[in-house]
Design a protein around this motif. Structure first.
Motif, PDB file in Angstrom:
ATOM      1  N   SER A 119     -66.786  52.300 -21.704  1.00 55.40           N
ATOM      2  CA  SER A 119     -67.165  51.964 -23.083  1.00 55.40           C
ATOM      3  C   SER A 119     -67.671  53.172 -23.849  1.00 55.40           C
ATOM      4  CB  SER A 119     -68.275  50.906 -23.093  1.00 55.40           C
ATOM      5  OG  SER A 119     -67.901  49.821 -22.321  1.00 55.40           O
ATOM      6  N   PHE A 120     -68.438  54.021 -23.154  1.00 52.25           N
ATOM      7  CA  PHE A 120     -68.969  55.208 -23.823  1.00 52.25           C
ATOM      8  C   PHE A 120     -68.000  56.388 -23.694  1.00 52.25           C
ATOM      9  CE2 PHE A 120     -72.797  52.675 -23.589  1.00 52.25           C
ATOM     10  CZ  PHE A 120     -73.461  52.991 -24.766  1.00 52.25           C
ATOM     11  N   GLU A 121     -66.834  56.117 -23.098  1.00 52.47           N
ATOM     12  CA  GLU A 121     -65.785  57.132 -22.927  1.00 52.47           C
ATOM     13  C   GLU A 121     -66.328  58.378 -22.235  1.00 52.47           C
ATOM     14  OE1 GLU A 121     -63.522  57.564 -26.581  1.00 52.47           O
ATOM     15  OE2 GLU A 121     -63.876  55.454 -27.032  1.00 52.47           O
ATOM     16  N   LEU A 122     -66.961  58.158 -21.089  1.00 50.32           N
ATOM     17  CA  LEU A 122     -67.564  59.263 -20.336  1.00 50.32           C
ATOM     18  C   LEU A 122     -66.621  59.700 -19.219  1.00 50.32           C
ATOM     19  CD1 LEU A 122     -71.095  57.619 -19.916  1.00 50.32           C
ATOM     20  CD2 LEU A 122     -70.252  59.010 -21.824  1.00 50.32           C
ATOM     21  N   ASP A 123     -66.724  60.962 -18.819  1.00 49.70           N
ATOM     22  CA  ASP A 123     -65.905  61.454 -17.699  1.00 49.70           C
ATOM     23  C   ASP A 123     -66.467  60.967 -16.368  1.00 49.70           C
ATOM     24  OD1 ASP A 123     -64.438  62.731 -19.579  1.00 49.70           O
ATOM     25  OD2 ASP A 123     -65.395  64.699 -19.302  1.00 49.70           O
ATOM     26  N   PHE A 124     -67.759  60.793 -16.303  1.00 50.22           N
ATOM     27  CA  PHE A 124     -68.397  60.302 -15.075  1.00 50.22           C
ATOM     28  C   PHE A 124     -69.746  59.694 -15.447  1.00 50.22           C
ATOM     29  CE2 PHE A 124     -69.730  64.594 -15.861  1.00 50.22           C
ATOM     30  CZ  PHE A 124     -71.097  64.558 -15.648  1.00 50.22           C
ATOM     31  N   LEU A 125     -70.269  58.923 -14.542  1.00 51.22           N
ATOM     32  CA  LEU A 125     -71.588  58.305 -14.737  1.00 51.22           C
ATOM     33  C   LEU A 125     -72.054  57.817 -13.374  1.00 51.22           C
ATOM     34  CD1 LEU A 125     -73.720  57.299 -16.846  1.00 51.22           C
ATOM     35  CD2 LEU A 125     -72.515  55.119 -16.843  1.00 51.22           C
ATOM     36  N   VAL A 166     -71.954  63.938 -32.378  1.00 53.22           N
ATOM     37  CA  VAL A 166     -70.712  63.148 -32.364  1.00 53.22           C
ATOM     38  C   VAL A 166     -71.027  61.691 -32.721  1.00 53.22           C
ATOM     39  CG1 VAL A 166     -68.804  62.314 -30.914  1.00 53.22           C
ATOM     40  CG2 VAL A 166     -69.678  64.644 -30.624  1.00 53.22           C
ATOM     41  N   PRO A 167     -70.526  61.207 -33.884  1.00 57.70           N
ATOM     42  CA  PRO A 167     -70.807  59.822 -34.263  1.00 57.70           C
ATOM     43  C   PRO A 167     -70.276  58.861 -33.189  1.00 57.70           C
ATOM     44  CG  PRO A 167     -69.785  61.039 -36.068  1.00 57.70           C
ATOM     45  CD  PRO A 167     -69.720  61.938 -34.861  1.00 57.70           C
ATOM     46  N   GLY A 168     -71.047  57.876 -32.888  1.00 56.89           N
ATOM     47  CA  GLY A 168     -70.617  56.882 -31.891  1.00 56.89           C
ATOM     48  C   GLY A 168     -70.973  57.261 -30.472  1.00 56.89           C
ATOM     49  N   SER A 169     -71.602  58.417 -30.311  1.00 56.11           N
ATOM     50  CA  SER A 169     -71.984  58.858 -28.980  1.00 56.11           C
ATOM     51  C   SER A 169     -73.133  58.004 -28.447  1.00 56.11           C
ATOM     52  CB  SER A 169     -72.430  60.315 -29.082  1.00 56.11           C
ATOM     53  OG  SER A 169     -72.067  61.039 -27.981  1.00 56.11           O
ATOM     54  N   CYS A 170     -74.022  57.649 -29.341  1.00 59.69           N
ATOM     55  CA  CYS A 170     -75.087  56.713 -28.973  1.00 59.69           C
ATOM     56  C   CYS A 170     -74.716  55.358 -29.566  1.00 59.69           C
ATOM     57  CB  CYS A 170     -76.433  57.178 -29.518  1.00 59.69           C
ATOM     58  SG  CYS A 170     -77.081  58.587 -28.586  1.00 59.69           S
ATOM     59  N   ALA A 171     -74.907  54.332 -28.806  1.00 56.26           N
ATOM     60  CA  ALA A 171     -74.430  53.025 -29.258  1.00 56.26           C
ATOM     61  C   ALA A 171     -75.097  51.914 -28.476  1.00 56.26           C
ATOM     62  CB  ALA A 171     -72.908  52.945 -29.073  1.00 56.26           C
ATOM     63  N   ARG A 172     -74.789  50.713 -28.934  1.00 48.59           N
ATOM     64  CA  ARG A 172     -75.146  49.489 -28.217  1.00 48.59           C
ATOM     65  C   ARG A 172     -73.826  48.759 -28.012  1.00 48.59           C
ATOM     66  NH1 ARG A 172     -79.697  48.414 -32.897  1.00 48.59           N
ATOM     67  NH2 ARG A 172     -80.859  50.319 -32.444  1.00 48.59           N
TER      68      ARG A 172
END
Ligand SMILES: O=C(O)CCC(=O)C(=O)O
Ligand SMILES: [Fe+2]
Length: 334
Positions: A193-199, A106-112
């Motif tokens: 920011s990373f649009e995660l369900d949880f962290l 998924v593009p954009g899954s890894c980012a700064r």
């Protein structure tokens, strides 16, 4: 200018200013986003300081113009911040945890990602004050001092100590709460920011003080903070890394730029700036040697692995379990 616009795709998605590279080539500079704050309440002294900083920032940017992204602390104001997508290192996030782990497909899954002035001046000052209290009595002759306020663990070139031994009331309940709130605010920011369900937050957090001194020589490998590294390679359950800068490069210290290897990117630490990135090989990084002055930075890591979640953060007891050996601190945390 046209060439720059063609080379750099910019889009507003999910509230972020996205900066993409065409053909893998980084933009010369986030020139569109460079801002120096000029407010009418500044004194003449502050104005000249701001003007000097602006000239310096422009000169530094020009030095980096050819082959790398150069990001200063004022480039990514709220609410957009900056986002710089990178291709995930494949097979690094295994076993895969859906809803949290970056997905190489998924593009954009890894980012700064970065956000200027994430912490206020007062918050930065209190964090430095807490760091200095914890580090009181330790040498400032040169090199790194690493402090984990939660565990009480302090390591510097002189060795490892528990800062709470004999100093149980070093911090007030309000200060612990403040520290915990900052880390939680950053965790929530990274999750959104990373649009995660949880962290999950995972210990430790480090406040690192780097003192520049040309006479100083490292005593052991632990003192050599400037090596290129991948956070996830040193600790497997780290999935996202976060840094909150507390000092200003070029003002409080010289050297000490943060650098990503590939695609190349340089970040100029500025108080209040938050930088977060996926912790895998796509974000191999280093801190350059601090040559003069003092650099403070708060580092923290987040995980997708529920069993690595740190639940007893600042419960006032974590440091009781610490007997002075880093390995025991690690055991107590995990
Ligand atoms: O201080 C920095 O800019 C980076 C620190 C870092 O890479 C780390 O703590 O893993
Ligand atoms: Fe790191």
């Amino acid at each position: 200018m046209l060439a720059l616009i063609a080379a750099v795709g910019i889009a507003l998605v999910g509230g972020f200013v996205y900066l993409r590279m065409a053909g893998g080539k980084p933009p010369a500079i986030f020139g569109h986003f460079t801002r120096v704050h000029d407010d009418n309440t500044q004194t003449t002294h502050e104005h000249s300081r701001a003007a000097k900083r602006k000239r310096r920032t422009q000169a530094e940017a020009a030095e980096h113009a050819t082959d790398e992204v150069y990001l200063t602390g004022s480039d990514c104001p709220a609410p957009q911040g900056c986002r710089f997508n990178v291709t995930c290192a494949s097979d690094h996030y295994t076993p895969f945890i859906p809803g949290c782990h970056p997905r190489p497909d998924v593009p954009g899954s890894c980012a700064r990602i970065a956000m200027s002035e994430f912490a206020s001046k007062d918050e930065v000052a209190l964090l430095i004050d807490m760091a200095e209290r914890g580090m009181a009595g330790r040498s400032k002759a040169g090199g790194p001092t690493i402090l984990d306020i939660n565990g009480g663990f302090l390591r510097d070139p002189q060795g490892v100590v528990n800062i709470y031994k004999g100093r149980e009331s070093l911090y007030s309940v309000d200060e612990y709460r403040f520290y915990g709130d900052i880390v939680e605010r950053i965790r929530a920011f990274v999750q959104a920011s990373f649009e995660l369900d949880f962290l999950y937050f995972t210990a430790p957090t480090f406040i690192t003080r780097l003192v520049g001194n040309s006479q100083w020589k490292p005593k052991s490998m632990h003192d050599e903070y400037w090596h290129m590294h991948v956070d996830k390679e040193s600790t497997d359950h780290y999935d996202y890394s976060g840094l909150l800068y507390l000092s200003e490069q070029g003002v409080d210290f010289e050297g000490g730029l943060f650098r990503m290897e590939s695609p190349p990117m340089v970040v100029k630490p500025t108080p209040g700036l938050v930088l977060s990135f996926s912790a895998g090989r796509e974000n191999k990084h280093q801190v350059a040697l601090v040559t003069e002055g003092t650099r403070y930075c708060l580092s923290f890591w987040f995980t997708c692995n529920a069993s690595r979640r740190f639940k007893t953060f600042l419960d006032g007891k974590a440091h009781d379990r610490f007997e002075g050996a880093p390995a025991e601190v690690t055991d107590a945390r995990n």
